[in-house]
Design a protein around this motif. Structure first.
Motif, mmCIF file in Angstrom:
data_model
loop_
_atom_site.group_PDB
_atom_site.id
_atom_site.type_symbol
_atom_site.label_atom_id
_atom_site.label_comp_id
_atom_site.label_asym_id
_atom_site.label_seq_id
_atom_site.Cartn_x
_atom_site.Cartn_y
_atom_site.Cartn_z
ATOM 1 N N ILE A 126 35.529 30.247 40.508
ATOM 2 C CA ILE A 126 35.748 29.925 41.916
ATOM 3 C C ILE A 126 36.724 30.950 42.493
ATOM 4 O O ILE A 126 37.854 31.090 42.001
ATOM 5 C CB ILE A 126 36.301 28.495 42.065
ATOM 6 N N ASN A 127 36.303 31.686 43.490
ATOM 7 C CA ASN A 127 37.116 32.756 44.083
ATOM 8 C C ASN A 127 38.293 32.167 44.851
ATOM 9 O O ASN A 127 38.141 31.181 45.563
ATOM 10 C CB ASN A 127 36.255 33.607 45.017
ATOM 11 N N PHE A 128 39.465 32.813 44.705
ATOM 12 C CA PHE A 128 40.599 32.227 45.424
ATOM 13 C C PHE A 128 41.674 33.205 45.855
ATOM 14 O O PHE A 128 42.486 32.888 46.717
ATOM 15 C CB PHE A 128 41.230 31.103 44.583
ATOM 16 N N ALA A 129 41.745 34.401 45.308
ATOM 17 C CA ALA A 129 42.829 35.303 45.705
ATOM 18 C C ALA A 129 42.423 36.752 45.497
ATOM 19 O O ALA A 129 41.495 37.052 44.753
ATOM 20 C CB ALA A 129 44.096 35.002 44.898
ATOM 21 N N LYS A 130 43.151 37.634 46.181
ATOM 22 C CA LYS A 130 42.900 39.056 45.996
ATOM 23 C C LYS A 130 44.194 39.839 46.210
ATOM 24 O O LYS A 130 45.160 39.349 46.797
ATOM 25 C CB LYS A 130 41.845 39.557 46.978
ATOM 26 N N THR A 131 44.196 41.067 45.707
ATOM 27 C CA THR A 131 45.330 41.954 45.919
ATOM 28 C C THR A 131 45.250 42.552 47.302
ATOM 29 O O THR A 131 44.199 43.039 47.707
ATOM 30 C CB THR A 131 45.327 43.086 44.877
#
Length: 461
Positions: free
Chosen positions: A318-323
């Motif tokens: 489940i996608n939730f964060a990125k740089t």
């Protein structure tokens, strides 16, 4: 900097990792116009002989009265016919809802795509060359994705300490993962739905329905929401799908993946990439997440809660964060399904709650401060809600909670902030019994304990 992938951003500026989000305003413009048509009846010239005028006036009035009655009857009949017709159309559209309708799985959708595409095998979405077919995965999985839109209250403060509050829109993504006898079940990130009002679920066919949160675990950033099947038409049910959660323990670095999410709040979009790394750890808003997958698939604002899919169209994370640091690209993070499958299963069985009226809302009777991960690591405290005072004869007092106890769980849900706990209490009525998990100081260390609390009311306290 790491960002959560939703459109409800209220994060610390010094965090390297942030939820990927930004407020997306919705512009609703209602244009309407009204026109007033005044019809004047011209009267006959004044006659000198009053008795003749009186007779003609009486006859004319009588004729007008009869004509008005006829016209009124015709107009009323037409209006009632229109109302009944429209009502019949509306009632007719509500008679057939999603209750009892069989909703296909994404695997079934992929199988159907394969049967109509000679370049694909019948039992998988892999092409004859063995490479992933992103189009087949997207075609099969998009119906299982939903937009989750709502509103939230944002508080801002000035240099001099003065602040103001305003309402902002928020949007993220959800994944349809199940269906009970009465509800459609949706998995998303906790930060997508926590402290959100007027939560709406928008399906792949553009229809929408009210959505309620069944439960969330903020320390794992996982939540389950639900939509009543009675609020979904049978037509919509035939156009959506149920995604399957896949064991992600045997994922390989370099494996191809597809990411789907409500990027920028503009509807579902698809990106592709590979698994760049496994078992990564990041800290977002003072909460540390471990065992994460890293992907170079483009993850943008609004993607929070969206799916990372394998070649079979199954959800592996489940996608939730990125740089978001300058000069850094292709570093997005996803929560592996294997890490949170038990939590999802538990939340799916919880009672769906709606906000109760303020006069019935539960009250705990504490004043508290938040213990963030930075503060906790510096002083050696558990992350949670540190009780500063307990009101006499309140629910907390009767349950044995004391000053300096640190609350970490409420009704089998993780809670780390006082604002989060206050929000939860809006969904519980006074008199309900719940379990509260907390740390209590014994000697020189904190010991985890649990207590059953009968929630009180603010009036009573």
């Amino acid at each position: 900097m790491i960002m959560y992938n939703d459109n409800n951003e209220n994060n610390e500026n010094d965090s390297q990792y942030r939820y990927s989000g930004s407020d997306i305003p919705y512009n609703n413009t209602n244009n309407g116009s009204t026109s007033n048509n005044n019809t004047a009846f011209s009267s006959a010239p004044y006659e000198a002989k009053k008795h003749k005028k009186h007779k003609r006036g009486f006859a004319r009035k009588a004729a007008c009265f009869v004509l008005s009655a006829v016209l009124f009857g015709a107009i009323a009949g037409s209006v009632m016919f229109g109302v009944n017709y429209a009502g019949g159309k509306i009632a007719g559209s509500n008679k057939s809802d999603a209750t009892g309708v069989n909703i296909p799985t994404v695997s079934n959708n992929i199988s159907n795509v394969a049967k109509t595409d000679s370049s694909l095998t019948e039992d998988t979405n892999l092409s004859a060359s063995g490479k992933m077919d992103a189009e087949a995965v997207a075609t099969a999985a998009l119906p299982a994705m939903v937009q989750l839109n709502g509103t939230t209250t944002v508080k801002s403060s000035s240099y001099f300490g003065y602040g103001q509050s305003y309402e902002a829109t928020s949007s993220g993504t959800g994944i349809i993962v199940g269906k009970s006898d009465t509800e459609l079940l949706i998995v998303t990130n906790a930060h997508v739905v926590d402290n959100i009002d007027n939560l709406k679920c928008v399906f792949s066919d553009g229809t929408s329905a009210s959505c309620s949160v069944k439960g969330s675990k903020s320390d794992q950033d996982i939540a389950v929401a639900a939509v009543s099947l009675s609020d979904i038409s049978s037509d919509t049910a035939s156009n959506i799908a149920i995604a399957e959660l896949e064991d992600s323990s045997d994922i390989k670095v370099g494996q191809q993946v597809v990411a789907i999410g409500n990027a920028l709040g503009e509807g579902q979009s698809v990106t592709t990439g590979i698994i760049s790394a496994k078992d990564r750890s990041i800290t977002v808003n003072n909460v540390t997440f471990t065992g994460l997958l890293m992907t170079d698939a483009a993850i943008n604002s609004g993607n929070s809660g969206g799916a990372l899919l394998n070649s079979e169209g199954k959800v592996i994370a489940i996608n939730f964060a990125k740089t978001s640091s300058d000069g850094v690209e292709g570093m997005a993070y996803s929560i592996p399904v294997s890490n949170v499958k038990d939590i999802i299963d538990s939340l799916m069985t919880k009672q769906t709650r709606n906000k109760v009226s303020s006069d019935k809302a539960a009250y705990l009777g504490i004043a508290a401060v938040d213990i963030t991960s930075n503060y906790a690591s510096y002083y050696g405290y558990p992350v949670g809600i540190l009780i500063r005072t307990v009101a006499d004869d309140s629910a907390a007092d009767k349950a044995g909670l004391e000053t300096y106890d640190i609350i970490v769980g409420f009704d089998d849900q993780t809670v780390t902030t006082m604002s989060g706990l206050t929000n939860m209490l809006q969904y519980y009525e006074a008199g309900e019994k719940v379990t509260i998990d907390y740390y209590h100081m014994e000697g020189s260390e904190y010991v985890l304990k649990s207590t059953e609390v009968t929630l009180g009311s603010k009036k009573a306290s």
